[in-house]
Design a protein around this motif. Sequence first.
Motif, PDB file in Angstrom:
ATOM      1  N   ALA A 181      -4.709   4.734  -5.398  1.00  0.00           N
ATOM      2  CA  ALA A 181      -4.326   4.867  -3.985  1.00  0.00           C
ATOM      3  C   ALA A 181      -2.804   4.844  -3.825  1.00  0.00           C
ATOM      4  O   ALA A 181      -2.231   5.644  -3.072  1.00  0.00           O
ATOM      5  CB  ALA A 181      -4.964   3.748  -3.170  1.00  0.00           C
ATOM      6  N   VAL A 182      -2.141   3.955  -4.563  1.00  0.00           N
ATOM      7  CA  VAL A 182      -0.672   3.843  -4.453  1.00  0.00           C
ATOM      8  C   VAL A 182      -0.016   5.115  -5.001  1.00  0.00           C
ATOM      9  O   VAL A 182       0.918   5.653  -4.396  1.00  0.00           O
ATOM     10  CB  VAL A 182      -0.160   2.566  -5.165  1.00  0.00           C
ATOM     11  CG1 VAL A 182       1.371   2.543  -5.208  1.00  0.00           C
ATOM     12  CG2 VAL A 182      -0.686   1.311  -4.457  1.00  0.00           C
ATOM     13  N   CYS A 183      -0.557   5.619  -6.111  1.00  0.00           N
ATOM     14  CA  CYS A 183       0.009   6.849  -6.703  1.00  0.00           C
ATOM     15  C   CYS A 183      -0.160   8.042  -5.762  1.00  0.00           C
ATOM     16  O   CYS A 183       0.654   8.954  -5.749  1.00  0.00           O
ATOM     17  CB  CYS A 183      -0.658   7.162  -8.043  1.00  0.00           C
ATOM     18  SG  CYS A 183      -0.187   5.967  -9.289  1.00  0.00           S
ATOM     19  N   LEU A 184      -1.249   8.021  -4.962  1.00  0.00           N
ATOM     20  CA  LEU A 184      -1.471   9.122  -4.012  1.00  0.00           C
ATOM     21  C   LEU A 184      -0.644   8.964  -2.739  1.00  0.00           C
ATOM     22  O   LEU A 184      -0.775   9.753  -1.818  1.00  0.00           O
ATOM     23  CB  LEU A 184      -2.963   9.221  -3.660  1.00  0.00           C
ATOM     24  CG  LEU A 184      -3.890   9.758  -4.761  1.00  0.00           C
ATOM     25  CD1 LEU A 184      -5.343   9.649  -4.353  1.00  0.00           C
ATOM     26  CD2 LEU A 184      -3.542  11.215  -5.085  1.00  0.00           C
ATOM     27  N   GLY A 185       0.146   7.876  -2.670  1.00  0.00           N
ATOM     28  CA  GLY A 185       1.074   7.771  -1.550  1.00  0.00           C
ATOM     29  C   GLY A 185       0.909   6.565  -0.642  1.00  0.00           C
ATOM     30  O   GLY A 185       1.709   6.380   0.272  1.00  0.00           O
ATOM     31  N   SER A 186      -0.122   5.740  -0.856  1.00  0.00           N
ATOM     32  CA  SER A 186      -0.284   4.541  -0.008  1.00  0.00           C
ATOM     33  C   SER A 186       0.683   3.462  -0.495  1.00  0.00           C
ATOM     34  O   SER A 186       0.327   2.635  -1.335  1.00  0.00           O
ATOM     35  CB  SER A 186      -1.723   4.015  -0.091  1.00  0.00           C
ATOM     36  OG  SER A 186      -2.616   5.000   0.339  1.00  0.00           O
ATOM     37  N   LYS A 187       1.915   3.500   0.042  1.00  0.00           N
ATOM     38  CA  LYS A 187       2.960   2.626  -0.513  1.00  0.00           C
ATOM     39  C   LYS A 187       3.123   1.302   0.224  1.00  0.00           C
ATOM     40  O   LYS A 187       3.839   0.421  -0.237  1.00  0.00           O
ATOM     41  CB  LYS A 187       4.320   3.355  -0.506  1.00  0.00           C
ATOM     42  CG  LYS A 187       4.346   4.647  -1.290  1.00  0.00           C
ATOM     43  CD  LYS A 187       4.225   4.417  -2.797  1.00  0.00           C
ATOM     44  CE  LYS A 187       4.435   5.713  -3.570  1.00  0.00           C
ATOM     45  NZ  LYS A 187       4.144   5.574  -5.008  1.00  0.00           N
ATOM     46  N   SER A 188       2.503   1.176   1.427  1.00  0.00           N
ATOM     47  CA  SER A 188       2.583  -0.122   2.117  1.00  0.00           C
ATOM     48  C   SER A 188       1.185  -0.728   2.153  1.00  0.00           C
ATOM     49  O   SER A 188       0.219  -0.069   2.566  1.00  0.00           O
ATOM     50  CB  SER A 188       3.148   0.052   3.528  1.00  0.00           C
ATOM     51  OG  SER A 188       2.337   0.952   4.260  1.00  0.00           O
ATOM     52  N   VAL A 189       1.073  -1.973   1.685  1.00  0.00           N
ATOM     53  CA  VAL A 189      -0.251  -2.565   1.413  1.00  0.00           C
ATOM     54  C   VAL A 189      -0.373  -3.935   2.060  1.00  0.00           C
ATOM     55  O   VAL A 189       0.563  -4.743   2.025  1.00  0.00           O
ATOM     56  CB  VAL A 189      -0.462  -2.713  -0.125  1.00  0.00           C
ATOM     57  CG1 VAL A 189      -1.847  -3.258  -0.436  1.00  0.00           C
ATOM     58  CG2 VAL A 189      -0.245  -1.373  -0.822  1.00  0.00           C
ATOM     59  N   LEU A 190      -1.553  -4.180   2.654  1.00  0.00           N
ATOM     60  CA  LEU A 190      -1.875  -5.528   3.149  1.00  0.00           C
ATOM     61  C   LEU A 190      -3.107  -6.026   2.398  1.00  0.00           C
ATOM     62  O   LEU A 190      -4.141  -5.357   2.375  1.00  0.00           O
ATOM     63  CB  LEU A 190      -2.165  -5.501   4.657  1.00  0.00           C
ATOM     64  CG  LEU A 190      -2.751  -6.791   5.258  1.00  0.00           C
ATOM     65  CD1 LEU A 190      -1.772  -7.957   5.144  1.00  0.00           C
ATOM     66  CD2 LEU A 190      -3.148  -6.595   6.723  1.00  0.00           C
ATOM     67  N   ASP A 191      -2.976  -7.204   1.772  1.00  0.00           N
ATOM     68  CA  ASP A 191      -4.083  -7.827   1.028  1.00  0.00           C
ATOM     69  C   ASP A 191      -4.677  -8.918   1.929  1.00  0.00           C
ATOM     70  O   ASP A 191      -4.014  -9.903   2.239  1.00  0.00           O
ATOM     71  CB  ASP A 191      -3.506  -8.421  -0.274  1.00  0.00           C
ATOM     72  CG  ASP A 191      -4.545  -9.166  -1.120  1.00  0.00           C
ATOM     73  OD1 ASP A 191      -5.719  -9.233  -0.712  1.00  0.00           O
ATOM     74  OD2 ASP A 191      -4.153  -9.689  -2.185  1.00  0.00           O
ATOM     75  N   TYR A 239       2.108  -7.022   1.669  1.00  0.00           N
ATOM     76  CA  TYR A 239       1.921  -8.236   2.476  1.00  0.00           C
ATOM     77  C   TYR A 239       0.570  -8.832   2.091  1.00  0.00           C
ATOM     78  O   TYR A 239      -0.376  -8.090   1.803  1.00  0.00           O
ATOM     79  CB  TYR A 239       1.944  -7.903   3.973  1.00  0.00           C
ATOM     80  CG  TYR A 239       3.131  -7.046   4.351  1.00  0.00           C
ATOM     81  CD1 TYR A 239       4.392  -7.617   4.531  1.00  0.00           C
ATOM     82  CD2 TYR A 239       2.992  -5.662   4.478  1.00  0.00           C
ATOM     83  CE1 TYR A 239       5.491  -6.833   4.841  1.00  0.00           C
ATOM     84  CE2 TYR A 239       4.093  -4.870   4.786  1.00  0.00           C
ATOM     85  CZ  TYR A 239       5.336  -5.453   4.958  1.00  0.00           C
ATOM     86  OH  TYR A 239       6.427  -4.672   5.245  1.00  0.00           O
ATOM     87  N   ALA A 240       0.488 -10.157   2.089  1.00  0.00           N
ATOM     88  CA  ALA A 240      -0.786 -10.791   1.717  1.00  0.00           C
ATOM     89  C   ALA A 240      -1.003 -11.988   2.623  1.00  0.00           C
ATOM     90  O   ALA A 240      -0.075 -12.773   2.847  1.00  0.00           O
ATOM     91  CB  ALA A 240      -0.730 -11.243   0.260  1.00  0.00           C
ATOM     92  N   CYS A 241      -2.218 -12.120   3.172  1.00  0.00           N
ATOM     93  CA  CYS A 241      -2.489 -13.294   4.010  1.00  0.00           C
ATOM     94  C   CYS A 241      -3.612 -14.117   3.398  1.00  0.00           C
ATOM     95  O   CYS A 241      -4.559 -13.576   2.815  1.00  0.00           O
ATOM     96  CB  CYS A 241      -2.825 -12.880   5.435  1.00  0.00           C
ATOM     97  SG  CYS A 241      -4.280 -11.863   5.582  1.00  0.00           S
ATOM     98  N   GLU A 242      -3.486 -15.430   3.511  1.00  0.00           N
ATOM     99  CA  GLU A 242      -4.479 -16.360   2.953  1.00  0.00           C
ATOM    100  C   GLU A 242      -4.553 -17.566   3.876  1.00  0.00           C
ATOM    101  O   GLU A 242      -3.543 -18.183   4.194  1.00  0.00           O
ATOM    102  CB  GLU A 242      -4.074 -16.769   1.531  1.00  0.00           C
ATOM    103  CG  GLU A 242      -4.930 -17.845   0.910  1.00  0.00           C
ATOM    104  CD  GLU A 242      -6.419 -17.517   0.897  1.00  0.00           C
ATOM    105  OE1 GLU A 242      -7.194 -18.351   1.424  1.00  0.00           O
ATOM    106  OE2 GLU A 242      -6.807 -16.443   0.383  1.00  0.00           O
ATOM    107  N   LEU A 243      -5.773 -17.908   4.282  1.00  0.00           N
ATOM    108  CA  LEU A 243      -5.961 -18.971   5.269  1.00  0.00           C
ATOM    109  C   LEU A 243      -5.925 -20.375   4.652  1.00  0.00           C
ATOM    110  O   LEU A 243      -5.384 -21.310   5.222  1.00  0.00           O
ATOM    111  CB  LEU A 243      -7.299 -18.746   5.994  1.00  0.00           C
ATOM    112  CG  LEU A 243      -7.622 -19.708   7.122  1.00  0.00           C
ATOM    113  CD1 LEU A 243      -6.543 -19.667   8.205  1.00  0.00           C
ATOM    114  CD2 LEU A 243      -8.976 -19.382   7.734  1.00  0.00           C
ATOM    115  N   SER A 244      -6.490 -20.516   3.442  1.00  0.00           N
ATOM    116  CA  SER A 244      -6.520 -21.848   2.815  1.00  0.00           C
ATOM    117  C   SER A 244      -5.112 -22.250   2.377  1.00  0.00           C
ATOM    118  O   SER A 244      -4.425 -21.496   1.682  1.00  0.00           O
ATOM    119  CB  SER A 244      -7.454 -21.839   1.599  1.00  0.00           C
ATOM    120  OG  SER A 244      -7.035 -22.788   0.641  1.00  0.00           O
ATOM    121  N   LYS A 245      -4.694 -23.449   2.789  1.00  0.00           N
ATOM    122  CA  LYS A 245      -3.341 -23.921   2.445  1.00  0.00           C
ATOM    123  C   LYS A 245      -3.211 -24.056   0.923  1.00  0.00           C
ATOM    124  O   LYS A 245      -2.210 -23.670   0.328  1.00  0.00           O
ATOM    125  CB  LYS A 245      -3.098 -25.271   3.121  1.00  0.00           C
ATOM    126  CG  LYS A 245      -1.685 -25.820   2.950  1.00  0.00           C
ATOM    127  CD  LYS A 245      -1.405 -26.934   3.950  1.00  0.00           C
ATOM    128  CE  LYS A 245       0.060 -27.369   3.917  1.00  0.00           C
ATOM    129  NZ  LYS A 245       0.334 -28.341   2.881  1.00  0.00           N
TER     130      LYS A 245
END
Length: 735
Positions: free
Chosen positions: A67-77, A98-104
Motif C-alpha cells: 500500500a505504501v509503495c502504491l502511494g499511501s504515504k500517510s498512515v494512521l495505526d 500516527y498511532a493511537c493506543e488507549l491502554s496507558k
Amino acid sequence: MGEHLFRMGFRDEAAGYFHKAVKLNPDFSDAKENFYRVANWLVERWHFIMLNDTKRNTIYNAAIQKAVCLGSKSVLDIGAGTGILSMFAKKAGAHSVYACELSKTMYELACDVVAANQMEAGIKLLHMKSLDIEIPKHIPERVSLVVTETVDAGLFGEGIVESLIHAWEHLLLQPKTRGENDNCGKYGKVIPASAVIFGMAVECAEIRRHHRVGVKDIAGICLPTNVKFQSPAYSSVDNEETIEPYTTEKMSRVPGGYLALTECFEIMTVDFNNLQELKGLATKKPGEIGVPVIKEGLLDAIVIWFVLQLDDEHSLSTSPSEETCWEQAVYPVHNLADYWIKPGDHVMMEVSCQDCYLRIQGVSVFSSEHEMDVGKSFTKNKDLLSLGNEAELCSALANLQTSKPDAAEQTCVLESTEIALLNNIPYHEGFKMAMRKVLSSLTPEKPCQAMETHCQDSEMSCESGHNNSEPFYVLDVSEGFSLLPIIAGTLGQVKPYSSVEKDQHRITLDLISEANHFPKETLEFWLRHVEDESAVLQRPKSDKLWSIIILDVIEPSGLIQQEIMEKAAISRCLLQSGGKIFPQYVLMFGLLVESQTLIEESAVQGTARTLGLNIAPFINQFQVPIRVFLDLPSLPCTPLSEPVELLRLDLMTPYLNTSNREVKVHICKSGQVTAIPFWYHMYLDDEIRLDTSSEVSHWKQAAVVLDTPVQVEVGEVLVLNVQHHKSNVSITVKR
C-alpha cells in the motif's frame, strides 16, 4: 498502595507500582505475586502469541509495504499495541505515521519500542482512542491509509466497525471510486480491506460441560425444572446488557476434541472500505441461516472464525484447522428441547451485528420428519397450529401458563467454571461423604442413630427426633455458586450457612432447597464482606462454634487462592472440638515437560519473528513465569519425568507446613525442560480426595515456565527448590 488501586479499578496505575516495587527489590515476593496477577490484565497473553506468529507478521508487513509503495504515504495505526504495524509502515517508506493506543501501559511500551528502533522521529504516538482524534488538533490532515488489527475472535468485539465509521467520516481521505487509477495517496483505504465470517455446528463435550448443566440430581439434591442455569455467553434477543455473546476456545486444542456436525458455512462478509456497508451493519435486520446436518451427534455450539482479506492478494485465516495465534469464537447452544441432531435435519439460526458484537441467536433444529421446529417449545401461537388434536392443544396451552405463583421460573447466570462445577459429580459426592463422616463422629450415641435411613424424605421428622440438642453449624465460604450448604442440610440436624452474594444465586438456592423439602429456616445466607474486618468468619447471632468450615483453596485458574493460609488460621479458632476444615490438606504435584507452545505463549522469542524489529525486551518485562488456565491433557508438550509431590499445604495442622523444600525429580526422557505444569490433590480427609487434573474437574492447571530451558539426560536427577510464601509458590531448578 498498588493492591488498593487495583481493587478500585486503576489497573494501569497499580501495575506501575507493583512493577517499580519488583524492580527495587526483586526478592520482594508479595510485590512479585501482585505484579504477576496484574500483568496478565495489562498486557494480555495474546500479545506474546501474536508477536511470535511469524506468518501473521509477514503478511501484515507485505500488505502495508504494498500500500505504501502504491502511494499511501500517510498512515494512521488504530489500536497500536506495541507499535509493530506503525513500524512496518515507517520501514516501507511512509512519510507520516500516527498511532493511537488507549491502554496507558501499552502506550508507554510502544513509546519505548519505537525509540529503541530509532523511529521516534517518524511515528507520532497518541495516548487516546481513535474516536477522540481531531484534525488538526492531534493529526494535521486526513490520512491515506488506516491500518488496524482491532479484531477479536468474534471479529467485531474490539469495536472495529465503530472506529472505522469514525475514521471514514473524520480521519481518512475519500475512498477511491471505480475506474480511477491515479496515485493511491489521493484516496483513503483500510487494511484489512474486508473479512468473511464462517461457522460450523459442533459436538464438544468440553464446551457442553462448561455451558449446560447436564445433571438432574447432585449428591441426592434434585435440581427443579423451574431453575434454568445459563452461562454468560448465552444472551437472549431481549437482553439489554452488552455482554460478549460468545466465549473463545482454541478448538484444535480443546480437551477431548470436537466433531463437526455441519460443513463449514459462510455467515457474512464485511467490506471495511465501504462506509455505507459499515453503517448498515448495526441496523441490519437479523438474517436467518439454515444449515444441513451431515453427521449425527449432540449440538453443543456454533463455532465461528474469519478470513481477513488485507488486500487483494494477502489474507489471514483464523480457522481451527490453521496453525495460527488465533482462538475461535464459540456460541454455546441453550434451551433446545432435544440436542440430538442427525443428517436430514437443519440447524437454523439468526445472525446479526448488534452493539459491536456478532450475535448468533435463536438456534433451533428443523427436523424433516416432524416438519416442526423442535427447538422452540410452544412459545409462539403458530406452533400451536401444527399440533393435531384438542388434547394436545390443551396440554400445550397448559404449558404456556407458567404464571402460577408456586412455579416461579428463575434463570440463574453462572460462570462457565461454576457450571462445570455443578456437572462435577465426584466433587459433590466426595464432600457429602466427608461431611457425613465428621457429623457422625460429633453425634452423641442416641437411639435416633438410624437418622439417615428413616428420615431421607422428611427433614422435619429428623428435626423432631433431635429437638433437645443444638444443630451442627456448617459454613461454606467457597467462592461463587455452591450447592454444598444444601447437601450439608440433608445430613441430619444441620444449620448450613451459604456465602453466595448475588441475589439471583440466593433465590436459586432457596428454590432448590424448597424443591428438596427443606424447612424454610434451614439455609441461612452469610455475608462474606462484612465492613468490620474482625467480624469476618464469625457466626452471626450465636456464640456456638462451627462443626465444618469449607474453604476454597484453589482458584479455577490453577493457582492457590490468595490469603488461604490466613483464612485457615482464623477458621481453626472457630471450630468446635472435633470440627474440621475442608479440605484438611492439599498436595501439589508437578512434572517436568518440554513445551515449545508454553515458551511462545509466555515471551516474545528474539527479533526474527518480529521481522528484525526490537520488541522482545520491552514486552517481555511483562512476561509472567506462571501460565494459568491450562488444559494439561491437551497441552502440546513432552513429559520428561514422572509426576512428583512438590508441596503439602495443611489447613488443619499448620506445623506440618514448610515454606521451603527440595524435591528430587528423576528424568525418564532426555530433552529440554522448559516448564513445570502443576495441579493438586485436595484431601477432604485421609481417604477422600479430589484431583484438580481429572477430566471432570472444573479447575484448570497452571505451569511455571523457566527463564532458560535446562538440558537433561535420561537417568539424571534434577533438584527443584519449592518455596511457599503466603499463597505464592515459586519453583526453581538447582543443578
